[in-house]
Design an enzyme around this catalytic site. Structure first.
Site, PDB file in Angstrom:
ATOM      1  CE1 TYR A  53      39.633  49.494  62.090  1.00 16.95           C
ATOM      2  CE2 TYR A  53      37.486  49.475  63.234  1.00 16.95           C
ATOM      3  CZ  TYR A  53      38.204  49.938  62.529  1.00 16.95           C
ATOM      4  OH  TYR A  53      37.925  50.844  61.417  1.00 16.95           O
ATOM      5  CD  GLU A  55      43.175  50.866  63.759  1.00 11.66           C
ATOM      6  OE1 GLU A  55      43.119  50.171  64.778  1.00 11.66           O
ATOM      7  OE2 GLU A  55      42.428  51.744  63.533  1.00 11.66           O
ATOM      8  CG  ASP A 199      51.883  46.015  39.936  1.00 11.11           C
ATOM      9  OD1 ASP A 199      51.388  44.876  40.250  1.00 11.11           O
ATOM     10  OD2 ASP A 199      50.880  46.901  39.808  1.00 11.11           O
ATOM     11  CB  THR A 225      46.149  42.115  43.365  1.00 10.41           C
ATOM     12  OG1 THR A 225      46.524  41.450  42.036  1.00 10.41           O
ATOM     13  CG2 THR A 225      45.969  43.432  43.219  1.00 10.41           C
ATOM     14  CE  LYS A 228      44.706  41.917  39.058  1.00  6.55           C
ATOM     15  NZ  LYS A 228      44.883  42.950  40.067  1.00  6.55           N
ATOM     16  NE  ARG A 234      38.302  42.457  44.555  1.00  3.00           N
ATOM     17  CZ  ARG A 234      38.138  42.023  43.111  1.00  3.00           C
ATOM     18  NH1 ARG A 234      37.485  41.201  42.861  1.00  3.00           N
ATOM     19  NH2 ARG A 234      38.571  43.040  42.396  1.00  3.00           N
TER      20      ARG A 234
HETATM   21  N1  DSN Z   1      41.435  45.595  37.462  1.00  3.88           N
HETATM   22  C1  DSN Z   1      42.782  44.931  37.378  1.00  3.88           C
HETATM   23  C2  DSN Z   1      42.590  44.308  35.988  1.00  3.88           C
HETATM   24  O1  DSN Z   1      41.582  43.915  35.472  1.00  3.88           O
HETATM   25  O2  DSN Z   1      43.872  44.204  35.717  1.00  3.88           O
HETATM   26  C3  DSN Z   1      43.752  45.848  37.439  1.00  3.88           C
HETATM   27  O3  DSN Z   1      43.862  46.393  38.521  1.00  3.88           O
END
Ligand code: DSN
Length: 418
Positions: A53, A55, A199, A225, A228, A234
């Protein structure tokens, strides 16, 4: 003492993880938000860091025992700043939605106006869609794309900005196959005195690899994120100008989150190093080349291609010219080993649960080495599936051919079994 392995402790979960590895190995993964992480990223994700942990932020924690965690978090943030040319990086957001929520928490008051891209035009839930908390706690105004081209309607963005005077404009998308003009958004935001949030969740890897212009120089804050096109674990990340550093950090912790997921932070640091290489630049360029070839081949199979092509990792097709809608096509494709998601297309007359389109992405298949020729083959298989979506013999034949093709393209990370 020898501890029992997962196989011994929980054979049921072990079997399911193994089955998922086989599925990922033997099927062609076309979901635009998915990828394969490297063995190194997997190792960091599955490490003892999950036990700790932390914080707070490096040097300012609430619990002791942070000597290694501080070093890891500093490395991740420094690598993010270096890779993307950012003033400041916060690597603690649990994923993209909490990251966006942190930006609004940092920069807005409840009830302020957000101008974001509509979900049905390709935006994200957290860009102010009405069922999302972001559309309930803030006053959301939504822009879309041009009916004739499918491209972002920048004139509409400007008109809505002048009319509604938003506190923040959000650009970035989850189902938009073309380059986003970040400087144009900046100019509109400046005209009305709004913050600009970019974003870049879907395209972060392309930005890192130089295959898409970066929003970092022009946006106040960039959210993303990490799993991707960036090909990390993740998670989520925020990059911002020095002026917003304190507000962003405070919004993430203690504003919205508790302890960061240190195993994810370490894996992100690894992924950021991987994304700094020439190999990753080549990978990003190949993603785009593959999408372009895929779009052309899908058009040749009689599918409608939204915007007529692709500049990134994503192709959005209208299945209806082939006499089928998105859901039955995606379901038949899955039986044939081609995994994608059904998706609304802009101005779709059909409902979200059975829309006209299918969203396709090339990031995962490019990670396993597919090039243009393989994507053209995938398009031919999709054409055959659309022509016989209920024909088990055809779907099983294609599934077997897909397995054969995949056997020649080993995916990163998948040699590891549970
Ligand atoms: N779930 C993601 C996507 O498939 O684009 C977006 O958050």
């Amino acid at each position: 003492m020898t501890e029992p392995s997962l196989h011994e402790t929980d054979p049921e979960i072990h079997r399911l993880i193994d089955a998922e590895a086989t599925r990922q190995r033997e099927q062609i993964r076309l979901i635009a938000s998915e990828n394969y992480v490297s063995r190194a990223v997997l190792e960091a994700t599955g490490s003892v860091l999950t036990n700790k942990y932390s914080e707070g932020y490096p040097g300012r924690r609430y619990y002791e025992g942070q000597v290694n965690i501080d070093a890891i978090e500093r490395l991740a943030a420094d690598r993010a700043c270096a890779l993307f040319g950012a003033d400041h990086a916060n690597v603690q957001p649990y994923s993209g939605s909490p990251a966006n929520l942190a930006v609004y928490t940092a920069l807005l008051e409840p009830g302020d106006t957000i101008l974001g891209m509509s979900l049905t035009a390709g935006g994200h839930l957290t860009h102010g869609w009405k069922v999302s908390a972001t559309g309930r706690f803030w006053n959301a105004v939504q822009y879309g794309v041009c009916r004739d081209t499918g491209l972002i309607d920048y004139d509409e963005v400007q008109r809505l900005a002048r009319e509604h005077r938003p506190r923040i404009i959000v650009c970035g998308a989850t189902a938009y196959p073309r380059t986003i003009d970040f400087p144009r958004f900046r100019a509109i935001a400046d005209e009305v005195g709004a913050f600009l949030l970019a974003d870049m969740a879907h395209i972060a890897g392309l930005v890192a690899g130089g295959a898409h212009p970066s929003p970092v120089p022009v946006a106040d804050v960039v959210s993303t994120t990490t799993h991707k096109t960036l090909r990390g674990p993740r998670g989520g990340m925020l990059l911002c100008k020095e002026a917003h550093k304190k507000a962003i950090d405070r919004a993430v912790f203690p504003g919205l989150q508790g302890g960061p997921h240190n195993h994810t932070t370490a894996a992100l640091a690894v992924a950021l190093t991987e994304a700094s290489t020439q190999a990753f630049r080549d990978y990003s360029a190949q993603i785009v080349a593959n999408s372009r070839a895929f779009a052309r081949a899908l058009e040749a199979e009689g599918f409608g291609v939204v915007t007529g092509g692709s500049d990134n990792h994503l192709v959005l097709i209208d299945a209806t010219p082939r006499g089928i809608t998105g859901k039955p096509l995606a379901k038949a494709m899955a039986r044939a080993g081609l995994v994608a998601n059904y998706n609304n297309i802009p101005f779709d007359p059909r409902p979200p649960m059975d829309p006209s389109g299918v969203r396709l992405g090339t990031a995962a298949v490019t990670s396993r080495g597919f090039r243009e020729g393989e994507l053209e083959q995938v398009a031919r298989w999709m054409g055959a599936v659309a022509g016989a979506p209920d024909d088990t013999t055809t779907l099983e034949r294609i599934a077997a051919e897909v397995r054969d093709l995949c056997a020649g393209f080993p995916a990163p990370g998948l040699h590891t079994s549970a």
